[in-house]
Design an enzyme around this catalytic site. Structure first.
Site, PDB file in Angstrom:
ATOM      1  N   ASP A 133       0.814  -1.213   0.000  1.00 25.06           N
ATOM      2  CA  ASP A 133       0.000   0.000   0.000  1.00 25.06           C
ATOM      3  C   ASP A 133       0.854   1.272   0.000  1.00 25.06           C
ATOM      4  OD1 ASP A 133      -2.993   1.141   1.106  1.00 25.06           O
ATOM      5  OD2 ASP A 133      -1.255   2.280   1.773  1.00 25.06           O
ATOM      6  N   ALA A 161      -4.727   2.792  -0.452  1.00 25.31           N
ATOM      7  CA  ALA A 161      -4.390   2.067  -1.677  1.00 25.31           C
ATOM      8  C   ALA A 161      -4.968   0.651  -1.677  1.00 25.31           C
ATOM      9  CB  ALA A 161      -2.873   2.025  -1.876  1.00 25.31           C
ATOM     10  N   ASP A 162      -4.734  -0.098  -0.624  1.00 25.63           N
ATOM     11  CA  ASP A 162      -5.205  -1.487  -0.589  1.00 25.63           C
ATOM     12  C   ASP A 162      -6.727  -1.578  -0.692  1.00 25.63           C
ATOM     13  OD1 ASP A 162      -2.733  -2.644  -0.467  1.00 25.63           O
ATOM     14  OD2 ASP A 162      -2.877  -3.317   1.610  1.00 25.63           O
ATOM     15  N   PHE A 163      -7.409  -0.839   0.149  1.00 26.01           N
ATOM     16  CA  PHE A 163      -8.849  -1.045   0.264  1.00 26.01           C
ATOM     17  C   PHE A 163      -9.672  -0.080  -0.576  1.00 26.01           C
ATOM     18  CE2 PHE A 163      -7.040  -2.984   4.089  1.00 26.01           C
ATOM     19  CZ  PHE A 163      -7.554  -4.267   3.940  1.00 26.01           C
TER      20      PHE A 163
END
Length: 383
Positions: A133, A161-163
């Site tokens: 992320d 970024a990830d979620f």
């Protein structure tokens, strides 16, 4: 009432964080999600293995499959011939190395949607590199705008970024493809990456750099910690209050609640040279009372001043976790309290045999069999 995605069959190739979150969203709105896990010698045994590290497993089932074996690949490709979505969490080139041909898979099942989620873009200097992320956030430009002026840029855990830029955007892409399929009758490959996803989320930050709103160095702007009336303040007991009194009328209610002179501070607030002094004044005032005391003062008041609640507080108060979107005619599935605060994870192989039987009528010993903790397809004799 029927959930909007009921009847949609999703195959999730096991990963961590972004792709499982995308699949969780689909499952919570009615999709049937089958996760493909690595083989484990204890899978399908009387003493099953421990759950994997993935915590985003609500409503999902699993089968353990060796995707490095011809039997495992044959099983996966047979499954893909009859489902709606394949969720690919791998770096570029990995899926191509597993399947005989993505084109052949789509030819056998023209309605299939292959959702491919990567961290970096599939082209450019980072395409083949590993990352997380913070790296995707960094090269998107967004990280450079986050953090206090006295320190380096600060990444807010792996939420952006990830979620948000990854899993959520990927799920959105899947929904777009499902919608397009209602007209065309055909699936498609849907590509998303976390760099573009988080850059899109940061559109307003990027545009605002060329306005008075965000044209100062990091940590000196209205929304990034520079502004006294948009910040977090510590209280006497170590608790915190969040202040977001952007509009003048809310600002007046804020300073009134703080017991400070409204007119004088309102007249001075737009002059940035007054911000450090005003922030010091607010900081000192919040330290005079406990969080609970400030909560009582600002409860029901349009001052945009709220307590910073901790997760354990919410859990202890039996706070109800709800789905983010609520279609009135076709709502998603309720998040039960037992699943709101804890995740037992998902054991490789758990519930997947039932899913295969529900989807296709397959049974162990007839269409599939277990070989050392990995399912394979049984070849059906051709007449």
């Amino acid at each position: 009432m029927t959930p909007p995605l009921e009847g949609v069959r999703v195959v999730e190739l096991a990963g961590l964080a972004p792709a499982p979150f995308a699949a969780l969203l689909l499952a919570d709105y009615g999709a049937s999600v089958l996760r493909i896990d690595r083989p484990h010698p204890l899978a399908y045994s009387g003493t099953p293995p421990e759950a994997t590290a993935d915590l985003l497993t609500r409503r999902k089932s699993s089968i353990a499959v060796d995707l490095k074996s011809s039997g495992g690949i044959a099983l996966l490709e047979s499954i893909l011939s009859h489902v709606d979505v394949l969720l690919d969490p791998f770096r570029p080139g990995v899926l191509e190395s597993l399947l005989s041909s993505i084109g052949d898979i789509l030819a056998k099942n023209p309605r299939l949607i292959i959702a491919r989620l990567t961290g970096f873009r599939r082209d450019g200097p980072y395409a083949s590199m590993a990352g997380h992320d913070i790296n995707y956030l960094a090269v998107s430009g967004v990280l450079s705008q986050l953090g206090r002026t006295e320190g380096p840029p600060y990444a807010p855990a792996n939420i952006l970024a990830d979620f948000a830029g990854g899993g959520l955007m990927c799920a959105f892409g899947i929904l777009l493809a499902l919608f397009a399929r209602t007209a065309s009758g055909k699936g498609q490959v849907v590509e998303s990456n976390m760099v573009d996803g988080v850059a899109y989320l940061g559109s307003i930050m990027r545009y605002a750099r060329k306005s008075m709103f965000w044209n100062q160095p990091r940590g000196e702007n209205v929304l990034d910690g520079g502004c006294p009336w948009y910040d977090v303040y510590e209280c006497k007991d170590g608790g915190f209050m969040a202040v977001g009194a952007l509009e003048p009328r809310f600002f007046c209610q804020l300073v009134k609640g703080l017991g400070l002179p409204e007119k004088r501070l309102l007249a001075r607030r737009e002059d940035r040279t007054n911000w450090p002094e005003m922030k010091k004044l607010f900081r000192q005032r919040f330290l005079e009372r406990t969080r609970r005391s400030w909560e009582n003062i600002f409860q029901g008041v349009d001052a945009c001043c709220t307590p910073v609640l901790e997760q354990q507080e919410l859990e202890a108060s039996e706070y109800e976790q709800r789905l983010p979107v609520h279609p009135h005619v076709s709502p998603g599935l309720v998040i039960e309290r037992s699943h709101a605060w804890d995740s037992a994870g998902l054991v490789p192989g758990a519930g997947g045999l039932d899913t295969l039987e529900q989807w296709f009528g397959w049974k162990v010993g007839r269409e599939i069999k277990n070989v050392s903790g990995s399912l394979i397809k049984i070849d059906t004799p051709k007449l």
